[in-house]
Design a protein around this motif. Structure first.
Motif, PDB file in Angstrom:
ATOM      1  N   VAL A  43      40.046  34.824  40.559  1.00 19.78           N
ATOM      2  CA  VAL A  43      41.018  35.362  41.516  1.00 19.78           C
ATOM      3  C   VAL A  43      41.481  36.753  41.074  1.00 19.78           C
ATOM      4  CG1 VAL A  43      43.217  34.928  42.671  1.00 19.78           C
ATOM      5  CG2 VAL A  43      41.762  33.007  41.994  1.00 19.78           C
ATOM      6  N   ARG A  44      41.683  37.624  42.049  1.00 16.69           N
ATOM      7  CA  ARG A  44      42.148  38.982  41.770  1.00 16.69           C
ATOM      8  C   ARG A  44      43.633  38.965  41.384  1.00 16.69           C
ATOM      9  NH1 ARG A  44      38.715  39.846  46.060  1.00 16.69           N
ATOM     10  NH2 ARG A  44      40.385  39.903  47.604  1.00 16.69           N
ATOM     11  N   THR A  45      43.871  38.795  40.106  1.00 14.32           N
ATOM     12  CA  THR A  45      45.206  38.842  39.529  1.00 14.32           C
ATOM     13  C   THR A  45      45.133  39.737  38.297  1.00 14.32           C
ATOM     14  OG1 THR A  45      44.795  36.944  38.070  1.00 14.32           O
ATOM     15  CG2 THR A  45      45.690  36.468  40.266  1.00 14.32           C
ATOM     16  N   THR A  60      41.106  35.511  46.432  1.00  9.82           N
ATOM     17  CA  THR A  60      42.457  36.013  46.642  1.00  9.82           C
ATOM     18  C   THR A  60      43.473  34.969  46.183  1.00  9.82           C
ATOM     19  OG1 THR A  60      42.720  35.114  48.874  1.00  9.82           O
ATOM     20  CG2 THR A  60      41.674  37.294  48.658  1.00  9.82           C
ATOM     21  N   VAL A  61      44.655  35.454  45.846  1.00  6.94           N
ATOM     22  CA  VAL A  61      45.732  34.550  45.451  1.00  6.94           C
ATOM     23  C   VAL A  61      46.060  33.580  46.581  1.00  6.94           C
ATOM     24  CG1 VAL A  61      48.206  34.433  44.950  1.00  6.94           C
ATOM     25  CG2 VAL A  61      46.753  36.070  43.723  1.00  6.94           C
ATOM     26  N   GLU A  62      46.103  34.080  47.816  1.00 12.22           N
ATOM     27  CA  GLU A  62      46.467  33.223  48.943  1.00 12.22           C
ATOM     28  C   GLU A  62      45.468  32.089  49.131  1.00 12.22           C
ATOM     29  OE1 GLU A  62      47.559  33.411  53.723  1.00 12.22           O
ATOM     30  OE2 GLU A  62      47.238  35.267  52.594  1.00 12.22           O
ATOM     31  N   ASP A  63      44.166  32.399  49.107  1.00 19.03           N
ATOM     32  CA  ASP A  63      43.155  31.362  49.305  1.00 19.03           C
ATOM     33  C   ASP A  63      43.163  30.357  48.161  1.00 19.03           C
ATOM     34  OD1 ASP A  63      42.353  32.440  51.695  1.00 19.03           O
ATOM     35  OD2 ASP A  63      40.627  33.509  50.865  1.00 19.03           O
ATOM     36  N   SER A  64      43.259  30.858  46.928  1.00 22.49           N
ATOM     37  CA  SER A  64      43.253  29.976  45.767  1.00 22.49           C
ATOM     38  C   SER A  64      44.474  29.069  45.744  1.00 22.49           C
ATOM     39  CB  SER A  64      43.199  30.795  44.476  1.00 22.49           C
ATOM     40  OG  SER A  64      43.310  29.956  43.345  1.00 22.49           O
TER      41      SER A  64
END
Length: 232
Positions: free
Chosen positions: A187-189, A199-203
């Motif tokens: 995830v892009r963090t 993405t944070v939202e999807d994960s």
């Protein structure tokens, strides 16, 4: 009458932890969320908009005194979900051959020892029908460690986390609660980096979907955010 579910999310000031809080609030949960610093940024803003459904606490899971103080503050509370998300990493290409001992110790402490110590101290706040989860990683899979991708010490720390949670389950063979080791994807963090594909939202949505789907199932499960079993 709908019963409001309660969650304690540990390590929620940013990234997937913050996303978990957002998704749970969207689903009408009552959430207690922790960060290492008081009134941390986006989490504080979210609390102000939550109509009282988000309570903020501070804790450093690497500090036993801080953990004990939080437990004392929350004594008497009950949580349908306890989820420990806190974690750290290191330079991607550092190996055992060149990593500093202090860095190895920091990653192992924060990613393996401290989360399970937290579970040991707080599981008394989770009823028999509840769920206890920790944020693992697909990189914790020994079976899947077949190619060079970096993050060797991070991988080892998540494998250790999985093993310690399996030991916890073995010591509580009659515990009816659901135990989850969650792999959130790449995830892009700040931890996952800008090249990550998720993405944070999807994960976070996927993780909460799995948590809700496994509620009441019992047993220990190592799953990804799509609900698929991850090989140990």
């Amino acid at each position: 009458m709908t019963v409001t579910k309660r969650a304690l999310i540990v390590g929620a000031s940013r990234g997937i932890g913050l996303g978990l809080v957002e998704r749970l609030l969207e689903r009408e949960w009552q959430v207690t969320a922790t960060s290492r610093r008081s009134r941390a940024g986006e989490l504080a803003t979210l609390a102000e908009r939550s109509a009282g459904r988000l309570q903020l606490e501070t804790v450093d899971i690497d500090d036993p005194d801080s953990v004990a103080a939080l437990h004392e503050r929350l004594t008497g509370a009950g949580f349908d979900l306890l989820f420990v998300n806190a974690g750290t990493t290191h330079d991607r290409w550092e190996t055992v051959a060149d990593i500093a001992t202090s860095t190895f110790q920091r990653v192992m402490l924060t990613n393996a020892l401290s989360p399970v110590r937290f579970v040991e101290q707080f599981h008394d706040l989770v009823p028999d029908t509840g769920t206890i989860g920790v944020m693992s990683s697909g990189q914790g899979s020994v079976t899947n460690n077949t190619r060079v991708t970096g993050w060797e010490i991070y991988r080892a720390s998540k494998s250790a986390l999985n093993q310690l949670m399996r030991s916890f389950a073995a010591r509580h063979p009659d515990d009816p609660r659901t135990l989850l080791l969650m792999a959130p994807g790449w995830v892009r963090t700040e931890l996952g980096g800008p090249d990550a594909t998720g993405t944070v939202e999807d994960s976070s949505r996927g993780v909460v979907d799995v948590i809700e789907a496994r509620s009441g199932a019992g047993g220990l499960h190592y799953l990804d955010y799509r609900g698929q079993t991850v090989p140990w």
